[in-house]
Design an enzyme around this catalytic site. Structure first.
Site, PDB file in Angstrom:
ATOM      1  N   ASP A   9     -29.010   6.861 -29.594  1.00 27.75           N
ATOM      2  CA  ASP A   9     -27.688   6.221 -29.474  1.00 27.75           C
ATOM      3  C   ASP A   9     -27.878   4.744 -29.863  1.00 27.75           C
ATOM      4  O   ASP A   9     -27.594   3.820 -29.109  1.00 27.75           O
ATOM      5  CB  ASP A   9     -27.086   6.365 -28.067  1.00 27.75           C
ATOM      6  CG  ASP A   9     -27.939   5.751 -26.957  1.00 27.75           C
ATOM      7  OD1 ASP A   9     -27.359   5.330 -25.929  1.00 27.75           O
ATOM      8  OD2 ASP A   9     -29.167   5.673 -27.112  1.00 27.75           O
ATOM      9  N   ASP A  14     -33.536   1.963 -29.067  1.00 28.55           N
ATOM     10  CA  ASP A  14     -33.562   3.167 -29.914  1.00 28.55           C
ATOM     11  C   ASP A  14     -34.145   2.807 -31.287  1.00 28.55           C
ATOM     12  O   ASP A  14     -34.952   3.540 -31.855  1.00 28.55           O
ATOM     13  CB  ASP A  14     -32.152   3.711 -30.129  1.00 28.55           C
ATOM     14  CG  ASP A  14     -31.422   4.022 -28.844  1.00 28.55           C
ATOM     15  OD1 ASP A  14     -31.031   3.079 -28.147  1.00 28.55           O
ATOM     16  OD2 ASP A  14     -31.262   5.210 -28.530  1.00 28.55           O
ATOM     17  N   VAL A 122     -33.385   9.938 -26.669  1.00 38.51           N
ATOM     18  CA  VAL A 122     -33.459   8.587 -26.089  1.00 38.51           C
ATOM     19  C   VAL A 122     -32.060   8.007 -25.851  1.00 38.51           C
ATOM     20  O   VAL A 122     -31.894   6.788 -25.739  1.00 38.51           O
ATOM     21  CB  VAL A 122     -34.309   7.643 -26.971  1.00 38.51           C
ATOM     22  CG1 VAL A 122     -35.764   8.102 -26.982  1.00 38.51           C
ATOM     23  CG2 VAL A 122     -33.749   7.537 -28.381  1.00 38.51           C
TER      24      VAL A 122
HETATM   25  O1  RIB Z   1     -31.589   3.113 -19.476  1.00 34.39           O
HETATM   26  C1  RIB Z   1     -32.130   2.839 -20.743  1.00 34.39           C
HETATM   27  C2  RIB Z   1     -31.521   3.724 -21.777  1.00 34.39           C
HETATM   28  O2  RIB Z   1     -30.126   3.452 -21.890  1.00 34.39           O
HETATM   29  C3  RIB Z   1     -32.089   3.471 -23.186  1.00 34.39           C
HETATM   30  O3  RIB Z   1     -32.080   4.667 -23.906  1.00 34.39           O
HETATM   31  C4  RIB Z   1     -31.127   2.487 -23.790  1.00 34.39           C
HETATM   32  O4  RIB Z   1     -31.057   2.590 -25.225  1.00 34.39           O
HETATM   33  C5  RIB Z   1     -29.828   2.964 -23.198  1.00 34.39           C
HETATM   34  O5  RIB Z   1     -29.365   4.028 -24.002  1.00 34.39           O
HETATM   35 CA    CA Z   2     -31.081   4.752 -26.085  1.00 36.72          CA
END
Ligand code: RIB
Ligand code: CA
Length: 308
Positions: A9, A14, A122
């Site tokens: 995302d 990321d 992720v």
């Molecule tokens: O809590 C951290 C996560 O939330 C990570 O993946 C960051 O990119 C957000 O998406």
């Molecule tokens: Ca993320």
């Protein structure tokens, strides 16, 4: 060779996960799926296409889900900015979104390569949950699932919940109970990996186009995190890639994990019931941060050799 499908995302951390994977010859990215999370799908797709184009990454980029399974959509513009990846400026782009449905891509790729493909998520786990519901056999045909999310203590969106799970708790519960071999990188582990000034200088000194984009994104991200009382940003998402490159740098315990999907105050909390036999998740408790930064530094050095 670790063959992966990477669900992102994009988002600042990321992007570092993409950098780390793209720069490491041990990783083969079969495809990337951009999903809603830190920002809306349109932005995470644009950000992912821009970065993979700049890195000259051949992997196809698919559009994933544009929101959670059940709950109302939440994003993280206060941290990642309005477009989800504030900081770097990209020129005109060649790379376009891959035609085709992300669910079919996941099922075809995994079922044609039983035991070969790791799914790395992720962002919120919406896309993976949908694919597992569409084809439950994915769970035993995936080599493993590697996830960033959760916490055994405090959350980072509410006091109970970490963002990726808070953004789609129902999807997380589906994934945790799919029967797949799951490795989870929770805040317990990822908050140890902090981009302090010494590390910034070490990485920036590598130079090259990928580092210039990284430096522009981290300049924004550091300031953004500082507003949230964090001295420096944690590299949550690249921990999932670092595990695939050098698993020994992490320490795990075996946990039964359920996700709170009914409560208000604790909605999205990962609830652990430690078990040595009836567990469903390898829960990362710690990481050798020196080895993590060595791996990231090496990826940026490889990217400099490849794209300048
Ligand atoms: O809590 C951290 C996560 O939330 C990570 O993946 C960051 O990119 C957000 O998406
Ligand atoms: Ca993320």
């Amino acid at each position: 060779m670790e063959r992966i499908i990477l669900d992102v995302d994009t988002g600042h951390d990321d992007a570092v996960a993409i950098d780390m994977a793209a720069g490491c010859s041990l990783i083969k990215i079969e495809g990337i799926i951009a999903t809603a999370g830190n920002t809306v799908l349109k932005n995470s797709l644009e950000n992912t296409l821009n970065l993979t184009d700049a890195l000259k990454l051949d992997a196809p980029v698919y559009a994933g889900s544009n929101g959670p399974l059940l709950r109302s959509q939440v994003t993280a513009g206060s941290i990642h900015g309005q477009n989800g990846f504030e900081g770097p400026v990209f020129g005109p782009r060649v790379k376009q979104v891959q035609d085709g449905n992300f669910i079919e891509f996941i099922i075809d790729t995994v079922m044609r390569n039983p035991g070969e493909i790791s799914f790395v998520s992720v962002g919120p786990y919406t896309d993976l949950a949908i694919a597992l519901k569409a084809e439950p056999a994915l769970a035993r045909n995936l080599k493993r699932i590697v996830l960033m999310g959760g916490s055994s203590t405090l959350g980072n969106v509410t006091s109970s919940a970490e963002f990726n799970i808070y953004a789609d708790p129902e999807a997380a519960q589906i994934v945790f109970h799919s029967g797949a071999d799951i490795y989870l990188m929770p805040l317990d582990c990822t908050l140890n990996v902090v981009l302090n000034p010494e590390i910034q200088q070490r990485l920036y000194s590598v130079g090259g186009k990928a580092i210039e984009l990284f430096k522009a994104s981290m300049t924004y991200y550091i300031e953004s995190c500082r507003r949230y009382i964090h001295d420096y940003p944690a590299m949550h998402d690249p921990c999932c890639i670092a595990y695939l490159i050098d698993p020994q740098m992490f320490e795990f315990t075996n946990e039964e994990i359920d996700v709170e999907t009914k409560g208000d105050l604790a909605y999205g909390r990962t609830c652990l019931g430690r078990s040595l036999t009836d567990f469903n998740v390898h829960f990362a408790r710690n990481v050798n941060t020196k080895r993590f930064w060595d791996v990231l530094c090496n990826s940026f050095q490889q990217l400099k050799e490849r794209i300048g």
